[in-house]
Scaffold this motif. Structure first.
Motif, PDB file in Angstrom:
ATOM      1  N   PHE A 125      40.912  -0.778  41.879  1.00  0.00           N
ATOM      2  CA  PHE A 125      42.137  -0.514  42.634  1.00  0.00           C
ATOM      3  C   PHE A 125      43.354  -0.682  41.725  1.00  0.00           C
ATOM      4  O   PHE A 125      44.265   0.150  41.714  1.00  0.00           O
ATOM      5  N   TRP A 126      43.355  -1.764  40.958  1.00  0.00           N
ATOM      6  CA  TRP A 126      44.491  -2.028  40.068  1.00  0.00           C
ATOM      7  C   TRP A 126      44.615  -0.939  39.008  1.00  0.00           C
ATOM      8  O   TRP A 126      45.717  -0.469  38.709  1.00  0.00           O
ATOM      9  N   ALA A 127      43.498  -0.523  38.427  1.00  0.00           N
ATOM     10  CA  ALA A 127      43.523   0.505  37.386  1.00  0.00           C
ATOM     11  C   ALA A 127      44.117   1.804  37.910  1.00  0.00           C
ATOM     12  O   ALA A 127      44.843   2.507  37.191  1.00  0.00           O
ATOM     13  N   ASN A 128      43.835   2.118  39.172  1.00  0.00           N
ATOM     14  CA  ASN A 128      44.348   3.360  39.754  1.00  0.00           C
ATOM     15  C   ASN A 128      45.857   3.340  39.973  1.00  0.00           C
ATOM     16  O   ASN A 128      46.470   4.390  40.170  1.00  0.00           O
ATOM     17  N   LEU A 129      46.449   2.159  39.928  1.00  0.00           N
ATOM     18  CA  LEU A 129      47.901   2.064  40.098  1.00  0.00           C
ATOM     19  C   LEU A 129      48.645   2.537  38.856  1.00  0.00           C
ATOM     20  O   LEU A 129      49.818   2.918  38.930  1.00  0.00           O
ATOM     21  N   GLY A 130      47.981   2.488  37.711  1.00  0.00           N
ATOM     22  CA  GLY A 130      48.607   2.979  36.486  1.00  0.00           C
ATOM     23  C   GLY A 130      49.744   2.119  35.960  1.00  0.00           C
ATOM     24  O   GLY A 130      50.662   2.635  35.309  1.00  0.00           O
ATOM     25  N   ILE A 131      49.700   0.838  36.223  1.00  0.00           N
ATOM     26  CA  ILE A 131      50.743  -0.067  35.744  1.00  0.00           C
ATOM     27  C   ILE A 131      50.281  -0.728  34.449  1.00  0.00           C
ATOM     28  O   ILE A 131      49.196  -1.306  34.395  1.00  0.00           O
ATOM     29  N   LEU A 132      51.082  -0.616  33.401  1.00  0.00           N
ATOM     30  CA  LEU A 132      50.743  -1.241  32.127  1.00  0.00           C
ATOM     31  C   LEU A 132      50.599  -2.746  32.326  1.00  0.00           C
ATOM     32  O   LEU A 132      51.494  -3.403  32.861  1.00  0.00           O
ATOM     33  N   THR A 133      49.459  -3.295  31.907  1.00  0.00           N
ATOM     34  CA  THR A 133      49.174  -4.716  32.109  1.00  0.00           C
ATOM     35  C   THR A 133      48.813  -5.363  30.790  1.00  0.00           C
ATOM     36  O   THR A 133      47.925  -4.878  30.078  1.00  0.00           O
ATOM     37  N   CYS A 134      49.507  -6.451  30.488  1.00  0.00           N
ATOM     38  CA  CYS A 134      49.247  -7.180  29.254  1.00  0.00           C
ATOM     39  C   CYS A 134      48.820  -8.603  29.603  1.00  0.00           C
ATOM     40  O   CYS A 134      49.469  -9.269  30.422  1.00  0.00           O
ATOM     41  N   HIS A 135      47.745  -9.066  29.001  1.00  0.00           N
ATOM     42  CA  HIS A 135      47.234 -10.405  29.244  1.00  0.00           C
ATOM     43  C   HIS A 135      47.584 -11.338  28.089  1.00  0.00           C
ATOM     44  O   HIS A 135      47.589 -10.935  26.921  1.00  0.00           O
ATOM     45  N   GLY A 136      47.890 -12.580  28.438  1.00  0.00           N
ATOM     46  CA  GLY A 136      48.210 -13.575  27.429  1.00  0.00           C
ATOM     47  C   GLY A 136      49.381 -14.441  27.844  1.00  0.00           C
ATOM     48  O   GLY A 136      50.098 -14.142  28.802  1.00  0.00           O
ATOM     49  N   GLY A 137      49.564 -15.540  27.150  1.00  0.00           N
ATOM     50  CA  GLY A 137      50.674 -16.440  27.456  1.00  0.00           C
ATOM     51  C   GLY A 137      50.368 -17.302  28.661  1.00  0.00           C
ATOM     52  O   GLY A 137      49.246 -17.336  29.165  1.00  0.00           O
ATOM     53  N   ASN A 138      51.414 -17.965  29.153  1.00  0.00           N
ATOM     54  CA  ASN A 138      51.250 -18.874  30.274  1.00  0.00           C
ATOM     55  C   ASN A 138      52.239 -18.574  31.391  1.00  0.00           C
ATOM     56  O   ASN A 138      52.634 -19.461  32.140  1.00  0.00           O
ATOM     57  N   GLU A 139      52.655 -17.316  31.481  1.00  0.00           N
ATOM     58  CA  GLU A 139      53.590 -16.899  32.525  1.00  0.00           C
ATOM     59  C   GLU A 139      53.127 -15.576  33.113  1.00  0.00           C
ATOM     60  O   GLU A 139      52.432 -14.792  32.460  1.00  0.00           O
ATOM     61  N   ALA A 140      53.528 -15.347  34.355  1.00  0.00           N
ATOM     62  CA  ALA A 140      53.244 -14.076  35.024  1.00  0.00           C
ATOM     63  C   ALA A 140      54.564 -13.478  35.487  1.00  0.00           C
ATOM     64  O   ALA A 140      55.351 -14.144  36.163  1.00  0.00           O
ATOM     65  N   PHE A 141      54.820 -12.211  35.121  1.00  0.00           N
ATOM     66  CA  PHE A 141      56.085 -11.573  35.494  1.00  0.00           C
ATOM     67  C   PHE A 141      55.969 -10.067  35.315  1.00  0.00           C
ATOM     68  O   PHE A 141      55.039  -9.547  34.674  1.00  0.00           O
ATOM     69  N   TYR A 142      56.944  -9.370  35.902  1.00  0.00           N
ATOM     70  CA  TYR A 142      57.038  -7.920  35.772  1.00  0.00           C
ATOM     71  C   TYR A 142      58.296  -7.583  35.003  1.00  0.00           C
ATOM     72  O   TYR A 142      59.368  -8.155  35.266  1.00  0.00           O
ATOM     73  N   VAL A 143      58.202  -6.675  34.036  1.00  0.00           N
ATOM     74  CA  VAL A 143      59.341  -6.248  33.228  1.00  0.00           C
ATOM     75  C   VAL A 143      59.740  -4.841  33.654  1.00  0.00           C
ATOM     76  O   VAL A 143      59.072  -3.857  33.287  1.00  0.00           O
ATOM     77  N   PRO A 144      60.809  -4.698  34.443  1.00  0.00           N
ATOM     78  CA  PRO A 144      61.198  -3.373  34.944  1.00  0.00           C
ATOM     79  C   PRO A 144      61.496  -2.362  33.842  1.00  0.00           C
ATOM     80  O   PRO A 144      61.122  -1.192  33.954  1.00  0.00           O
ATOM     81  N   SER A 145      62.156  -2.793  32.772  1.00  0.00           N
ATOM     82  CA  SER A 145      62.543  -1.865  31.709  1.00  0.00           C
ATOM     83  C   SER A 145      61.338  -1.244  31.009  1.00  0.00           C
ATOM     84  O   SER A 145      61.430  -0.156  30.434  1.00  0.00           O
ATOM     85  N   GLU A 146      60.199  -1.928  31.045  1.00  0.00           N
ATOM     86  CA  GLU A 146      58.982  -1.434  30.396  1.00  0.00           C
ATOM     87  C   GLU A 146      57.914  -1.040  31.409  1.00  0.00           C
ATOM     88  O   GLU A 146      56.835  -0.575  31.010  1.00  0.00           O
ATOM     89  N   ASP A 147      58.191  -1.234  32.687  1.00  0.00           N
ATOM     90  CA  ASP A 147      57.212  -1.009  33.745  1.00  0.00           C
ATOM     91  C   ASP A 147      55.896  -1.691  33.365  1.00  0.00           C
ATOM     92  O   ASP A 147      54.820  -1.099  33.407  1.00  0.00           O
ATOM     93  N   ARG A 148      56.012  -2.982  33.054  1.00  0.00           N
ATOM     94  CA  ARG A 148      54.870  -3.736  32.524  1.00  0.00           C
ATOM     95  C   ARG A 148      54.689  -5.048  33.263  1.00  0.00           C
ATOM     96  O   ARG A 148      55.658  -5.742  33.552  1.00  0.00           O
TER      97      ARG A 148
END
Length: 246
Positions: A158-181
């Motif tokens: 389901f997540w893959a079908n959304l087409g949102i760039l996803t990066c794993h790592g670090g100790n925080e969770a957030f969305y970056v609007p300028s990069e759609d990431r």
């Protein structure tokens, strides 16, 4: 409905929310490092339908305050129809249902304004409900669950079908609007799969505000009204049953 009755409903619900805020949030623990109360979207035990709007918040608050692990609720009569009995002395929780009067007359509202006659109107109805933990004689229906492996595969697909760039790592969770990431800690850092996917989809709900999606204003800084509104959107959407792994 008289205006005084309607005000009483609003007042009761508002007081319950205010009381929960005044108690305080306590110690919040990030899911990658739940007190057992129900976190899935509350449902009516008799109809199987999920509650909506402010009722979700009201029932969550009641479940957390009382330590209810179930998300099933129903009125006194509904529990009786299911062969269960609300225990003596149990306190109910107030919910609100809205009804639309398509006729546009004031037959249900004697205090109606002459300027609004002929238009569809909405009326609030207050109801008292009890949690599954407050009744005796109820046997919850057996739900055939998918295996955890299949559930995780479905969530990933389901997540893959959304087409949102996803990066794993670090100790925080957030969305970056300028990069759609979406940035999120590694799966292995979470206490359980529900924590991982709950966090992932929360950030994904922020991503729905991108210009090429729902085009919401994501410029609000922490503490601003815009920021608070955006968090409310993500938290409300996160309660959808399709995103729940429990």
């Amino acid at each position: 409905m008289r205006n005084t009755d309607r005000t009483d409903i609003y007042t009761r619900v508002t007081n319950e929310i205010v009381a929960a805020i005044e108690v305080g949030a306590g110690s919040w623990t990030m899911p990658w490092h739940h007190d057992g109360s129900a976190i899935a979207r509350p449902v009516n035990a008799a109809t199987g339908k999920a509650y909506r709007g402010s009722n979700i918040l009201s029932l969550w608050i009641a479940a957390q305050a009382c330590g209810f692990s179930s998300g099933r609720w129903a009125s006194y009569r509904q529990w009786q129809a299911l062969g269960a009995q609300v225990r003596k002395g149990e306190q109910s929780t107030t919910i609100v249902f809205w009804k639309i009067n398509q006729r546009g007359d004031d037959s249900e509202d004697p205090d109606g304004d002459e300027n609004t006659q002929g238009r569809p109107r909405m009326f609030a109805r207050g109801y008292s409900v009890f949690n599954e933990a407050q009744v005796d004689g109820y046997t919850a229906p057996v739900i055939e669950l998918l295996s955890e492996e299949t559930r995780l595969q479905n969530a990933d697909a389901f997540w893959a079908n959304l087409g949102i760039l996803t990066c794993h790592g670090g100790n925080e969770a957030f969305y970056v609007p300028s990069e759609d990431r979406v940035q999120i800690p590694e799966f292995s850092q979470f206490k359980d799969p529900a924590g991982y996917y709950g966090t992932l989809y929360h950030e994904g709900l922020h991503a729905t505000g991108a210009g090429h999606r729902c085009d919401r204003d994501l410029s609000g800084r922490f503490g601003s009204d815009r920021y608070a509104a955006e968090e409310a959107i993500a938290l409300s959407g996160q309660s959808a049953p399709c995103l729940t792994l429990h």
